[in-house]
Design a protein around this motif. Sequence first.
Motif, mmCIF file in Angstrom:
data_model
loop_
_atom_site.group_PDB
_atom_site.id
_atom_site.type_symbol
_atom_site.label_atom_id
_atom_site.label_comp_id
_atom_site.label_asym_id
_atom_site.label_seq_id
_atom_site.Cartn_x
_atom_site.Cartn_y
_atom_site.Cartn_z
ATOM 1 N N GLY A 1 0.795 -1.223 0.000
ATOM 2 C CA GLY A 1 0.000 0.000 0.000
ATOM 3 C C GLY A 1 0.827 1.271 0.000
ATOM 4 N N LEU A 2 2.004 1.242 -0.647
ATOM 5 C CA LEU A 2 2.914 2.378 -0.660
ATOM 6 C C LEU A 2 3.057 2.972 -2.058
ATOM 7 N N VAL A 3 3.392 4.249 -2.089
ATOM 8 C CA VAL A 3 3.731 4.935 -3.321
ATOM 9 C C VAL A 3 5.178 5.393 -3.217
ATOM 10 N N ILE A 4 5.983 5.090 -4.237
ATOM 11 C CA ILE A 4 7.385 5.508 -4.236
ATOM 12 C C ILE A 4 7.497 6.821 -5.005
ATOM 13 N N GLU A 5 7.942 7.861 -4.332
ATOM 14 C CA GLU A 5 8.100 9.181 -4.937
ATOM 15 C C GLU A 5 9.568 9.428 -5.260
ATOM 16 N N ARG A 6 9.811 10.109 -6.400
ATOM 17 C CA ARG A 6 11.176 10.408 -6.838
ATOM 18 C C ARG A 6 11.454 11.894 -6.708
ATOM 19 N N ASP A 7 12.681 12.227 -6.296
ATOM 20 C CA ASP A 7 13.125 13.615 -6.229
ATOM 21 C C ASP A 7 14.596 13.641 -6.636
ATOM 22 N N PHE A 8 14.840 13.676 -7.970
ATOM 23 C CA PHE A 8 16.195 13.548 -8.493
ATOM 24 C C PHE A 8 16.711 14.906 -8.960
ATOM 25 N N ALA A 9 17.997 15.161 -8.739
ATOM 26 C CA ALA A 9 18.641 16.367 -9.255
ATOM 27 C C ALA A 9 18.769 16.272 -10.775
ATOM 28 N N ASP A 10 18.896 17.417 -11.419
ATOM 29 C CA ASP A 10 19.024 17.448 -12.875
ATOM 30 C C ASP A 10 20.443 17.088 -13.302
ATOM 31 N N GLY A 11 20.551 16.692 -14.567
ATOM 32 C CA GLY A 11 21.860 16.418 -15.134
ATOM 33 C C GLY A 11 22.377 15.037 -14.786
ATOM 34 N N PRO A 12 23.567 14.717 -15.319
ATOM 35 C CA PRO A 12 24.163 13.395 -15.036
ATOM 36 C C PRO A 12 24.585 13.287 -13.569
ATOM 37 N N LEU A 13 24.408 12.104 -13.017
ATOM 38 C CA LEU A 13 24.751 11.847 -11.613
ATOM 39 C C LEU A 13 25.744 10.687 -11.577
ATOM 40 N N LEU A 14 26.985 11.000 -11.944
ATOM 41 C CA LEU A 14 28.002 9.971 -12.117
ATOM 42 C C LEU A 14 28.876 9.834 -10.873
#
Length: 431
Positions: free
Chosen positions: A300-313
């Motif tokens: 019963g969960l929702v996974i939310e995303r909050d990613f920075a822009d650009g490549p994340l190397l």
Amino acid sequence: MRTYRSNLPDIMADLSDRQKYGAQRFVRNLWQARWLLAATFVALFAVQWFAELPVVVMPAAVAALLLVAGIAGGATDEDGERKAGAEAGGLQSLSAENLAAAVTDPLIVFDDSASVIHANAAALAAFGDLRPGMSLQLKFRAPEMQALIDAALTGNGSQSADFIDKLPVERVYRVTASAVGHGSRLHVLLFKDQSEARRIDRMRADFIANASHEMRTPLASIAGFIETLRGPARNDPAAREQFLQIMQNQTGRMARLIDDMLSLSRLEMKPYLKPGTEVDLRQVIESVVDSLAPLARENGLVIERDFADGPLLVPGDRDELHQVFENLLENACKYGQDGERVVVSIARSDKAPQPGIEVTVRDFGPGIAEEHIPRVTERFYRIDSETVQSRKGTGLGLAIVKHILTRHHGRLSIRSELGKGAAFTVHLPAN
């Protein structure tokens, strides 16, 4: 020849010591090469016989052979003596203090009164003040050290004992006491640090004990249900179905436990990660979120995303980093389902001492009590809570996360408050 032999003592007396030594060495070389010279004479006579060389060639050839043998042998002896002299001179030029300084383990030289003569830098760093003239028996008051020093002073040969130094931190040493040379009336204590080996042995013993305990519980459960199915529940279809389901769950738990133990063992044998391979964290975490989406929906969960822009190397191994975030997100879905959502965020960090990327997996479940936070990454450590114990877990997931991050020169930080969830943040260097 008779005249030469009768005058030989007088001739030798007139020679200088160096000339005498050269003559003796020349004769010795000829004696050592007697078989070679004999074979050479035979060869020369044969050549003269068949080739019909002039007779005058023979004495000249013999004289040349004698001269070459003497000079070659003398050069060899001279080179050997020069080399031996250089080695002896090099060793004699080394002082005892320099030799002690070259030893990386703590080393203390003391005399027949058990007073310190010299302590190398490692000994000073390990035990502090060890000035010359200080009594060793006052410095090391442990009974095992007193007995070891007494045995060294009574001349009982090389002796060894274990010594535990508890301040400032506990260290375990294997100490060897032995005499320095013969008749020098000096003795030496050599301390070999065994702390890391003891710690590894203790960890291994704890690991085996914990693994045995974790395996014994499901095995006992399965054995009990088998006995019930063969006895009272033999003709009860409902009970049989229920027991078989429990047995299947227990075997699945043992399989996961074995997989986690093997994974942890492989990680411990690997060296630190070599730089050179870059991984895009955005792709790795997107893959993890997609693979665990069914588990999140089931809880019963929702996974939310909050990613920075650009490549994340970041430098790293894709499969191992996938395992890190899979463990963290799976834990969030299992233990944070009361919060109805899980947030996965990626952000760049410019904090000292090294810039990097931070990935945070946050749930809004019951949270973790403060006293448990420092220990949740230990093997088999599980919080004694009905909510936690009811979840399927082996107690090795966060230990695996910690080992992988150590190989990647990263770290894990945990923030939590009871009733407000927990946030697990992975810090990885950007280069």
